[in-house]
Design a protein around this motif. Structure first.
Motif, short mmCIF file in Angstrom:
data_model
loop_
_atom_site.label_atom_id
_atom_site.label_comp_id
_atom_site.label_asym_id
_atom_site.label_seq_id
_atom_site.Cartn_x
_atom_site.Cartn_y
_atom_site.Cartn_z
N LEU A 9 30.10 39.53 -14.18
CA LEU A 9 28.90 40.34 -14.02
C LEU A 9 28.52 41.01 -15.33
O LEU A 9 29.33 41.18 -16.23
N ARG A 10 27.27 41.43 -15.41
CA ARG A 10 26.86 42.28 -16.51
C ARG A 10 27.67 43.58 -16.43
O ARG A 10 28.14 43.93 -15.36
N PRO A 11 27.83 44.32 -17.55
CA PRO A 11 28.60 45.56 -17.48
C PRO A 11 27.95 46.52 -16.48
O PRO A 11 26.73 46.64 -16.43
N LEU A 12 28.77 47.16 -15.68
CA LEU A 12 28.26 48.09 -14.68
C LEU A 12 28.36 49.52 -15.21
O LEU A 12 29.33 49.87 -15.87
N PRO A 13 27.36 50.34 -14.87
CA PRO A 13 27.44 51.74 -15.32
C PRO A 13 28.47 52.49 -14.50
O PRO A 13 28.58 52.29 -13.29
N LEU A 14 29.24 53.33 -15.15
CA LEU A 14 30.19 54.19 -14.46
C LEU A 14 29.71 55.62 -14.68
O LEU A 14 29.78 56.14 -15.79
N TRP A 23 22.68 57.48 -10.76
CA TRP A 23 23.11 56.18 -10.24
C TRP A 23 23.13 56.17 -8.72
O TRP A 23 22.85 55.14 -8.09
N THR A 130 25.72 44.98 -7.39
CA THR A 130 26.86 44.90 -6.47
C THR A 130 26.52 45.80 -5.28
O THR A 130 25.50 46.49 -5.28
N LEU A 135 20.42 48.69 -10.46
CA LEU A 135 19.89 49.06 -11.78
C LEU A 135 18.38 49.20 -11.70
O LEU A 135 17.71 48.32 -11.14
#
Lengths: 145, 397
Positions: A9-14, A23, A130, A135
């Motif tokens: 996956l593309r990097p996910l924001p945390l 978010w 996910t 996003l």
């Protein structure tokens, strides 16, 4: 495990204490931006104190989701393994309608590279990456902003 | 601030070879560059009582190592290696750009703490691709960028260039002249990584595109190596081997872009103008007082944005200035006469400072701007951590 769950996956924001409301809102299909309760300035990326007046009395409010294209570039190489199937990828900076120079990094969807114009009206849409993450993305506005 | 004016001098320049994938350690290359700077001034290690650098790794680039002597060379470790720790009075190590360490070194000499300080930049290129955001999650400032694919500096610069092109009607073709001239300058520079490799305009226009409109040839060339500059008082420098170059003044920027984006055209303009205003205040000079300009080119567009920010041309006219050849050798204001970071190699502004020194001391050989009296060097992109320096020929005594 299914093949799908192993896909890169593309990097996910945390999110963190300051940003998690952004978010969480995105996951619920809202664009919420931090706003200073003292001077009423909008602030993105969110911070612990208002960069304009220094107040620590900050909260989140839902914005219109309208904006205009401030600038962009088109990625011809994948910036991370998860983007390999998304090229060419349009990376954009959007100026939100609520305040001059209120800028958000995002992607443009639903438009071809050659259709893009500086200042063109855009509107937010959410891409669910996910179960736990959506996003904010922008597409050409369907009616004049 | 004008009390500093011309009191500090650069008395020596030293380089290690600038190459890719050398078999020697970065510490070894750094020691070689420092020794070369000392020898250039006719000194040896015993004279050295200060060392200053910014020892950081580039933020993005393969394995982001921090191993002393391999990935980074801190002034403490270098002092030990050179055997000067017994008499070193000061070491400076900033988290900003190396050119801020240069300013601190000048102040260490002006204050009397040190007599001779070497400012060096040792840089290692780790294996791997620069476009390699491999983390599953992005945190902190990266959470606003990496999920959108906006994790690499070339794409940040591309977003600045695109807005500039759209506002003023330019295209990549307008930069070809500058890129070709710059490579020609590199070919006249014995230190240049790309010496012996001239470019044609078509090479630029057909270059591999990374983040349209930024191609591989709009980015500086990462190298392993080190450049070192020896600073001392002007009075002392006049007794040394080389004719000194005088530090007439310097300034630094503190303008930050909005935090949700890496950089914007508008903020770069404001930041460059701020750095320029502070330099004019510090030196009493202005944009028309220079014979050559060494303008930071970690990414090529910064060159024309500095021309505009310094007030050499109005906003929007910097690229036309380069397109029309005014930045060429023999032009109105020769720019990056040694090839800059695009051609000489990525040393985070040391190429600009070293070349400014070379020009005002008549050491430029085939690329010398005849009789250059003043050079301006600017470093970084105008935003926080950016610096500017006025370097002058020594006409006193």
């Amino acid at each position: 495990m299914t093949v799908e769950s192993e896909a890169v996956l593309r990097p996910l924001p945390l999110g963190d204490e300051v940003s998690e409301a952004f978010w969480d809102a995105a996951k619920a299909g809202r664009l919420d931006i931090q706003r200073c309760r003292a001077c009423r300035r909008w602030n993105h990326a969110p911070s612990l104190a208002c960069p304009t007046c220094g107040s620590e009395d900050l909260g989140y409010e839902t914005v219109s989701g309208k904006g205009s294209l401030f600038t962009w570039c088109v990625l011809k190489e994948a910036p991370a393994p998860g983007f390999r199937d998304m090229l060419p990828l349009i990376v954009a900076i959007v100026e939100l309608a609520e305040q001059p120079h209120l800028l958000l990094s995002t992607n443009i969807v639903g438009a071809r590279e050659e259709e893009l114009r500086l200042g063109m009206p855009l509107e937010v849409t959410f891409e669910r990456v996910t179960e736990d993450c959506a996003l904010p993305q922008f597409r050409p506005a369907r009616e004049a902003a | 601030m004008r009390a500093f004016r011309d009191r500090i001098a650069v008395a020596g320049i030293g380089y290690s070879p600038l190459t890719r994938r050398p078999e020697r350690s970065l510490a070894s290359l750094a020691a070689e560059a420092v020794d070369a700077a000392l020898a250039d001034a006719g000194l040896d290690r015993r004279a050295l009582d200060g060392l200053a650098t910014s020892p950081s790794m580039p933020r993005y680039g393969g394995a982001k190592g921090t191993v002393e002597g391999i990935d980074v060379v801190t002034p403490w470790a270098l002092g030990e290696r050179l055997g000067i720790h017994t008499h070193t009075r000061w070491t400076g190590s900033t988290n900003g750009m190396v050119t801020q360490a240069f300013m601190e070194a000048a102040m260490a000499i002006a204050s009397g703490v040190c007599s001779h300080v070497v400012v060096y930049r040792a840089l290692h290129v780790p294996p791997g691709s620069y476009i390699n955001y491999e983390n599953r999650y992005s945190v902190g400032p990266e959470q606003w960028l990496a999920p959108f694919g906006f994790s690499g500096p070339p794409s940040w610069a591309a977003s600045v260039v695109k807005r500039y092109f759209e506002m003023f009607g330019y295209s990549r073709a307008d930069l070809a002249r500058y890129i070709v001239d710059n490579r020609a300058n590199t070919c006249r520079n014995p230190n240049g990584f790309w010496r012996g490799k001239p470019l044609a305009a078509d090479d630029y226009l057909n270059a591999r595109m990374i983040a349209d409109p930024m191609s591989i040839l709009d980015c500086d060339i990462p190298v392993d190596g080190c450049a070192a500059l020896l600073l001392t008082s002007t009075e002392r420098a006049r007794d040394l081997k080389r004719k000194p170059a005088l530090l007439t003044g310097f300034s630094a920027g503190t303008h930050s872009p909005p935090t949700g984006v890496p950089m914007t055209l508008d903020d770069i303009w404001i930041g460059c103008e701020q750095v320029a205003a502070r330099l004019w205040e510090a030196t009493g000079l202005g944009p028309s007082d220079f014979d050559t300009a060494q303008l930071y080119d970690g990414f090529a567009p910064f060159v024309y944005l500095w021309l505009e920010g310094l007030g050499i041309v109005p906003r929007g006219e910097g690229l036309a200035f380069l397109r029309d050849g005014h930045g060429s050798l023999g032009g109105k204001l020769p720019v990056n006469t040694g090839g800059g970071a695009l051609g000489e190699g990525r040393l985070h502004g040391m190429t600009q400072l070293a070349e400014a020194v070379i020009q005002v001391t008549d050491r430029g050989g085939e690329r010398q701007v005849p009789g250059a009296r003043r050079a301006i060097a600017t470093i970084s992109n105008g935003l926080t951590k950016a610096t500017a320096f006025a370097i002058s020929r020594d006409e006193g005594q």
